[in-house]
Scaffold this motif. Structure first.
Motif, PDB file in Angstrom:
ATOM      1  N   VAL A 151     -28.511  -1.139  39.352  1.00  0.00           N
ATOM      2  CA  VAL A 151     -29.817  -0.525  39.080  1.00  0.00           C
ATOM      3  C   VAL A 151     -30.861  -1.612  38.857  1.00  0.00           C
ATOM      4  CG1 VAL A 151     -31.149   0.873  37.428  1.00  0.00           C
ATOM      5  CG2 VAL A 151     -28.888   1.643  38.204  1.00  0.00           C
ATOM      6  N   ARG A 152     -30.503  -2.629  38.098  1.00  0.00           N
ATOM      7  CA  ARG A 152     -31.442  -3.720  37.829  1.00  0.00           C
ATOM      8  C   ARG A 152     -31.763  -4.486  39.111  1.00  0.00           C
ATOM      9  NH1 ARG A 152     -30.563  -6.028  32.071  1.00  0.00           N
ATOM     10  NH2 ARG A 152     -30.197  -7.973  33.183  1.00  0.00           N
ATOM     11  N   GLN A 153     -30.764  -4.721  39.950  1.00  0.00           N
ATOM     12  CA  GLN A 153     -30.992  -5.424  41.213  1.00  0.00           C
ATOM     13  C   GLN A 153     -31.914  -4.609  42.123  1.00  0.00           C
ATOM     14  OE1 GLN A 153     -27.398  -6.526  43.291  1.00  0.00           O
ATOM     15  NE2 GLN A 153     -28.473  -6.717  45.236  1.00  0.00           N
ATOM     16  N   ARG A 154     -31.656  -3.319  42.223  1.00  0.00           N
ATOM     17  CA  ARG A 154     -32.511  -2.467  43.054  1.00  0.00           C
ATOM     18  C   ARG A 154     -33.933  -2.403  42.501  1.00  0.00           C
ATOM     19  NH1 ARG A 154     -28.082   2.346  44.201  1.00  0.00           N
ATOM     20  NH2 ARG A 154     -26.963   1.238  45.840  1.00  0.00           N
ATOM     21  N   SER A 155     -34.057  -2.455  41.185  1.00  0.00           N
ATOM     22  CA  SER A 155     -35.381  -2.469  40.563  1.00  0.00           C
ATOM     23  C   SER A 155     -36.146  -3.736  40.942  1.00  0.00           C
ATOM     24  CB  SER A 155     -35.253  -2.373  39.040  1.00  0.00           C
ATOM     25  OG  SER A 155     -34.642  -1.162  38.661  1.00  0.00           O
ATOM     26  N   ILE A 156     -35.449  -4.861  40.967  1.00  0.00           N
ATOM     27  CA  ILE A 156     -36.076  -6.132  41.358  1.00  0.00           C
ATOM     28  C   ILE A 156     -36.540  -6.056  42.806  1.00  0.00           C
ATOM     29  CG2 ILE A 156     -35.659  -8.605  41.738  1.00  0.00           C
ATOM     30  CD1 ILE A 156     -35.887  -7.713  38.735  1.00  0.00           C
ATOM     31  N   ASN A 157     -35.711  -5.506  43.682  1.00  0.00           N
ATOM     32  CA  ASN A 157     -36.099  -5.375  45.088  1.00  0.00           C
ATOM     33  C   ASN A 157     -37.344  -4.505  45.238  1.00  0.00           C
ATOM     34  OD1 ASN A 157     -33.961  -6.992  45.888  1.00  0.00           O
ATOM     35  ND2 ASN A 157     -32.601  -5.267  46.269  1.00  0.00           N
ATOM     36  N   ALA A 158     -37.390  -3.392  44.512  1.00  0.00           N
ATOM     37  CA  ALA A 158     -38.561  -2.510  44.553  1.00  0.00           C
ATOM     38  C   ALA A 158     -39.789  -3.229  44.007  1.00  0.00           C
ATOM     39  CB  ALA A 158     -38.286  -1.234  43.767  1.00  0.00           C
TER      40      ALA A 158
END
Length: 177
Positions: A151-158
């Motif tokens: 979730v944190r990684q996907r948040s960074i990508n967004a």
């Protein structure tokens, strides 16, 4: 430059972050971050890039509701009315980071990286970018029951995608004024 201190998988965001920082720097802009569920990962990624200091102003890690109020000026009644993970709080965080920094663009992230309370949606993340010239962009992401790191990684990508968009919009606004 390796990002050994970041969670597995986030290295894939490093090239995107390099591109975004180069874009921000070329436009003569600077960025600040305000992070909750990512705990400073975006700021860490941006500051791991050599030469990033020309485009990165500062980062705020505001994990608790009190820190959002104290450091960023998010009104307690906004948190009480909409919840700490909401579009309104993300926007207030980004505006607070902009006001409490020298940056031209501020990006905020707030969310539930993992299971929370009974009424909290795991994987719900709100992001907001604010900038000079009345720039305001928001995004709501539903990453589901993935583990916290994902979730944190996907948040960074967004967040990196939003920084690109904010830089483009602010650059266009400056050309028109």
């Amino acid at each position: 430059m390796p990002t050994d201190d970041l969670p597995d998988g986030i290295e894939s965001a490093e090239n995107h972050a390099r591109k975004v920082l180069a874009q921000i720097s070329a436009a003569g802009l600077t960025v600040a971050t305000a992070e909750s569920c990512t705990g400073g990962l975006l700021a860490s990624l941006l500051t791991d890039i050599e030469g990033g200091s020309s485009a990165f102003d500062r980062g705020f890690v505001t994990y608790s509701a009190a820190s959002k109020t104290e450091m960023l000026g998010v009104q307690a009644n906004v948190i009480a009315m909409f919840g700490v993970v909401s579009r309104e709080v993300a926007l207030a965080m980004s505006q607070g980071a902009l006001e409490n920094s020298s940056a031209d663009i501020a990006l905020a992230i707030t969310g539930f990286a993992g299971p929370g309370g009974a009424r909290d949606e795991a994987g719900l993340v709100h992001l907001a970018a604010s900038g000079k010239g009345h720039l305001a962009i928001t995004r709501e992401c539903h990453f589901g029951l993935a583990d916290r790191a994902l979730v944190r990684q996907r948040s960074i990508n967004a967040a990196l995608e939003m920084l690109e968009e904010a830089c483009e919009r602010l650059t266009d606004w400056r050309k028109r004024t």
